[in-house]
Design an enzyme around this catalytic site. Structure first.
Site, PDB file in Angstrom:
ATOM      1  N   GLU A 298       1.048  -1.205  -0.267  1.00  0.00           N
ATOM      2  CA  GLU A 298      -0.122  -0.147   0.172  1.00  0.00           C
ATOM      3  C   GLU A 298       0.719   1.427  -0.014  1.00  0.00           C
ATOM      4  O   GLU A 298       0.356   2.386   0.032  1.00  0.00           O
ATOM      5  CB  GLU A 298      -0.224  -0.137   1.449  1.00  0.00           C
ATOM      6  CG  GLU A 298      -2.562   0.428   0.903  1.00  0.00           C
ATOM      7  CD  GLU A 298      -3.473   0.382   1.833  1.00  0.00           C
ATOM      8  OE1 GLU A 298      -4.060   0.306   1.797  1.00  0.00           O
ATOM      9  OE2 GLU A 298      -3.158   0.802   3.243  1.00  0.00           O
ATOM     10  N   HIS A 327       6.990 -27.188   0.144  1.00  0.00           N
ATOM     11  CA  HIS A 327       6.312 -28.237  -0.526  1.00  0.00           C
ATOM     12  C   HIS A 327       4.413 -27.739  -0.837  1.00  0.00           C
ATOM     13  O   HIS A 327       4.335 -28.179  -1.696  1.00  0.00           O
ATOM     14  CB  HIS A 327       5.667 -29.238   0.449  1.00  0.00           C
ATOM     15  CG  HIS A 327       6.804 -30.293   1.747  1.00  0.00           C
ATOM     16  ND1 HIS A 327       7.258 -31.053   1.339  1.00  0.00           N
ATOM     17  CD2 HIS A 327       7.255 -29.582   2.529  1.00  0.00           C
ATOM     18  CE1 HIS A 327       7.583 -31.181   2.107  1.00  0.00           C
ATOM     19  NE2 HIS A 327       9.033 -30.053   2.633  1.00  0.00           N
ATOM     20  N   LYS A 441     -13.779   1.632  -3.274  1.00  0.00           N
ATOM     21  CA  LYS A 441     -14.628   2.125  -1.908  1.00  0.00           C
ATOM     22  C   LYS A 441     -16.263   3.234  -2.457  1.00  0.00           C
ATOM     23  O   LYS A 441     -16.811   2.731  -1.962  1.00  0.00           O
ATOM     24  CB  LYS A 441     -14.252   3.155  -0.866  1.00  0.00           C
ATOM     25  CG  LYS A 441     -13.193   2.258   0.339  1.00  0.00           C
ATOM     26  CD  LYS A 441     -13.043   3.922   0.932  1.00  0.00           C
ATOM     27  CE  LYS A 441     -11.624   3.420   2.308  1.00  0.00           C
ATOM     28  NZ  LYS A 441     -11.190   4.270   3.248  1.00  0.00           N
TER      29      LYS A 441
HETATM   30  O1  PA5 Z   1      -2.990   1.713   5.965  1.00  0.00           O
HETATM   31  C1  PA5 Z   1      -4.118   2.680   5.932  1.00  0.00           C
HETATM   32  O2  PA5 Z   1      -3.939   3.828   5.855  1.00  0.00           O
HETATM   33  C2  PA5 Z   1      -5.358   1.562   5.591  1.00  0.00           C
HETATM   34  O3  PA5 Z   1      -4.842   0.645   5.428  1.00  0.00           O
HETATM   35  C3  PA5 Z   1      -6.079   1.894   7.118  1.00  0.00           C
HETATM   36  O4  PA5 Z   1      -5.775   2.060   8.198  1.00  0.00           O
HETATM   37  C4  PA5 Z   1      -7.457   1.671   6.608  1.00  0.00           C
HETATM   38  O5  PA5 Z   1      -8.086   1.368   5.118  1.00  0.00           O
HETATM   39  C5  PA5 Z   1      -8.811   1.321   7.900  1.00  0.00           C
HETATM   40  O6  PA5 Z   1      -8.835   2.716   7.764  1.00  0.00           O
HETATM   41  P1  PA5 Z   1      -9.015   2.869   9.087  1.00  0.00           P
HETATM   42  O7  PA5 Z   1      -8.595   3.359   9.982  1.00  0.00           O
HETATM   43  O8  PA5 Z   1      -9.626   4.617   8.600  1.00  0.00           O
HETATM   44  O9  PA5 Z   1     -10.558   3.409   9.523  1.00  0.00           O
END
Ligand code: PA5
Length: 472
Positions: A298, A327, A441
Site C-alpha cells: 500500500e 512443499h 470504496k
Molecule cells: O494503512 C492504511 O491507511 C489503511 O490500510 C487503513 O488503515 C485502513 O483503510 C483502515 O482505515 P481506518 O483506520 O481509517 O478505518
C-alpha cells in the site's frame, strides 16, 4: 536478577550479491556505492519530514505517558472481561494480529484464564464476512466482552458496520451499561467516530494525526490489544527505539533499513525482481509477513510519483511460510520465473524445544531424525532453502531474530517501517497515501445506497453489467 541483554536482529545480505548469484541477478558493491549520494539525499528528506512533525511514526517508540496510560487501562479492565475484540481493518488490524501471533502462545485463545496469566482472550475481526462475524458472536458472551473499535478516519464501512451490530446487541443485553464495553481508538478531533465517542461516552485512545494506518502498530492501535493480551509493550517500544537509533545515519554500511530498501529498489528496477517474498521459518512470524505485505504494497504501489508523472511504482509483496511452503511454493521459487527477491526470517533460539524420539532405527529414511530436535530440523530446512535459492541464482537475504521477544519484534517492525518510508523516497512516490483504494470504496458506497452517491449509481451499475456469453 540482572536484566537479560537484548540482542540486535541481523540482516545477512550475502546472498543478494553478484558474487553469490551472478551479475545479472545479484547486486555488486559498485551498484550499492552508486547509491550513496542518493541515499544521503533521501535520508535528508526523511529527517526533514520527521523533524517538521509531518511524519510521526519515527517517534512512536518514545511514548512513556501513553504506555502508562495503556497499562493503567489494562490493569483496570482485564479482570472484568473474558474477551477483548478488535474491530478494525487494514492498518487498524494487521499490526494487532501480527503482535498476538508473534508474541503470544500459538493457541492463546484456547488456554484457560490462568494459563493466559489472567488476560482476556484476544480476537481481531478484520473483515465483514457475515459467516465469520456471526461465528464470533456464537463463541463470545457480549456481557463478558470488551470491544475496541479502531478507525483513524472514523468512517470506514467495515469496522463501523461491525460496531453497529455490536452496539445493538450490547444495548439489548446490557442497557445503560453498554458503553462500558466499547473503547474507541481514533483521531483526536476529526471523523465521525470521534463525534460518536463524545455522544455515547466511550472511553477512547488517540491515533496521532501524523501517523498513517499501516505505520500505526506502535500507537494505541496496536499497543492496547497487545497489552490486553499480556504482551510487554515497553519492551516492544524499547526494541523499536534501538532500531531507530541503528537507522539514524545515512551510511548504507551501517543502516540495515536503508540498505534493505536500496537492495529491494535495485532488485526491482534494475534486475527484474518485481516481487518480494517474505518467508519466516516460524509460524509465530508468519503474520508479521502479512503485516509487511500491506506495508510494502500500500505504501509503494503508486500510479504517480510526487511530481505527478505516471510511474506505476511498486514491488508485489508475497508471504510464505517455511518449512510449510517448501512443499508448495519452493518449486516455483527455484525454477519458475526469476522475478523475485526473497527474505527468509530465521529465529536463532525458539521459545520451545521438541525432541524427536529415537524410534525406527532400522529405517535409514527415519533413523537420522531420531535423537534430533524439530529446532534442528527447521533450521536445516531454512539453510537448505537459502542454498537452493542461491544455487538457482535467486537473490535472498536473511533476517535473524535472536529470539522471538517483544524487543526483537519491535526492532523488526520499526526497521521495516523506516525501510518503507525510505524506499518511498527512492521511488520518488508518496508512501503515506493510498489513492488507489478509493475507487472500490466509492463503488461500494454507491451500491449500498449512501447519501450523496445517487448520481454515481447509474455509472456503477452499467459497469457491473456482464455479457452472459462469457459466464460459464
Ligand atoms: O494503512 C492504511 O491507511 C489503511 O490500510 C487503513 O488503515 C485502513 O483503510 C483502515 O482505515 P481506518 O483506520 O481509517 O478505518
Amino acid at each position: 536478577m540482572a536484566k537479560k541483554k537484548n540482542e540486535a536482529i541481523r540482516v545477512d545480505f550475502n546472498n543478494v550479491t553478484a558474487a553469490a548469484v551472478g551479475k545479472k541477478d545479484g547486486i555488486s558493491p559498485a551498484e550499492i556505492k552508486a547509491f550513496e549520494k542518493r541515499a544521503a539525499a533521501c535520508h535528508k528528506k526523511c529527517v526533514a519530514e520527521r523533524k517538521s512533525g509531518e511524519i510521526g511514526f519515527y517517534d512512536l517508540p518514545y511514548q512513556k505517558a501513553l504506555v502508562n496510560d495503556i497499562k493503567g487501562t489494562v490493569r483496570e479492565l482485564k479482570d472484568r472481561f473474558e474477551n477483548f475484540v478488535v474491530l478494525g481493518i487494514g492498518g487498524s488490524a494487521l499490526g494487532n494480529i501480527a503482535l498476538q501471533a508473534a508474541l503470544n502462545h500459538p493457541f492463546y485463545n484456547l488456554l484457560d484464564r490462568k494459563e493466559r496469566r489472567g488476560y482476556p482472550r484476544i480476537f481481531v475481526m478484520d473483515n465483514v464476512d457475515p459467516a465469520y462475524f456471526a461465528g464470533l458472536l456464537d463463541v463470545i458472551d457480549p456481557k463478558k466482552t470488551l470491544f475496541n473499535l479502531i478507525s483513524k478516519s472514523g468512517g470506514t464501512a467495515e469496522p463501523m458496520s461491525q460496531y453497529m451490530v455490536v452496539r445493538e446487541i450490547l444495548r439489548r443485553k446490557l442497557g445503560k451499561k453498554a458503553p462500558g464495553h466499547i473503547i474507541a481508538t481514533t483521531d483526536r478531533e476529526k471523523g465521525l467516530l470521534r463525534e460518536i465517542v463524545g455522544r455515547e461516552g466511550f472511553e477512547s485512545f488517540v491515533i496521532p494525526d501524523n501517523v498513517g494506518g499501516r505505520f500505526s502498530v506502535m500507537t494505541p492501535v496496536g499497543l492496547l490489544s497487545a497489552a490486553m493480551g499480556g504482551i510487554d509493550i515497553e519492551e516492544l517500544l524499547a526494541g523499536a527505539a534501538a532500531m531507530d537509533k541503528r537507522c539514524s545515519r545515512p551510511d548504507l554500511k551501517k543502516n540495515p533499513a536503508y540498505l534493505n530498501a536500496v537492495v529491494h529498489y535495485i532488485a526491482d528496477t534494475k534486475k527484474g525482481k518485481v516481487m518480494s517474498v517474505m518467508m519466516p521459518y516460524s509460524n509465530a512470524l508468519y503474520l508479521v509477513a502479512d503485516w509487511y505485505r500491506q506495508l510494502w504494497a500500500e505504501s509503494l504501489g503508486k500510479k504517480c510519483d510526487v511530481r505527478g508523472k505516471v510511474v506505476h511504482a511498486g514491488q508485489t509483496p508475497v508471504k510464505a511460510l517455511g518449512a510449510t511452503d517448501q512443499h508448495s511454493q519452493m518449486q516455483l521459487y527455484t525454477e519458475g520465473p526469476n522475478d523475485k527477491i526473497f527474505t527468509l526470517v530465521a529465529v536463532r533460539k525458539f521459545p520451545r524445544e521438541v525432541k524427536i524420539p529415537k524410534t525406527y532405527k532400522k529405517y535409514d529414511a527415519l533413523e537420522y531424525l531420531g535423537g534430533k530436535t524439530m529446532n534442528m530440523l527447521i533450521e536445516a530446512e531454512r539453510i537448505g532453502s537459502t542454498l537452493a535459492l542461491t544455487a538457482a541464482r535467486r537473490p535472498n537475504l536473511t533476517v535473524t531474530l535472536p529470539e522471538i521477544t517483544p524487543h526483537a519484534v519491535g526492532q523488526m517492525l520499526q526497521m521495516y517501517e523506516i525501510q518503507t518510508a525510505f524506499a518511498g523516497k527512492l521511488y520518488g512516490i508518496n508512501p503515506f497515501d493510498q489513492p488507489g483504494v478509493e475507487a472500490g470504496k466509492i463503488a461500494a458506497f454507491t451500491l449500498m445506497g449512501r447519501k450523496g452517491y445517487a448520481k454515481k449509481r447509474r455509472g456503477v451499475l452499467s459497469r457491473i453489467k456482464k455479457n452472459a456469453r462469457y459466464i460459464l
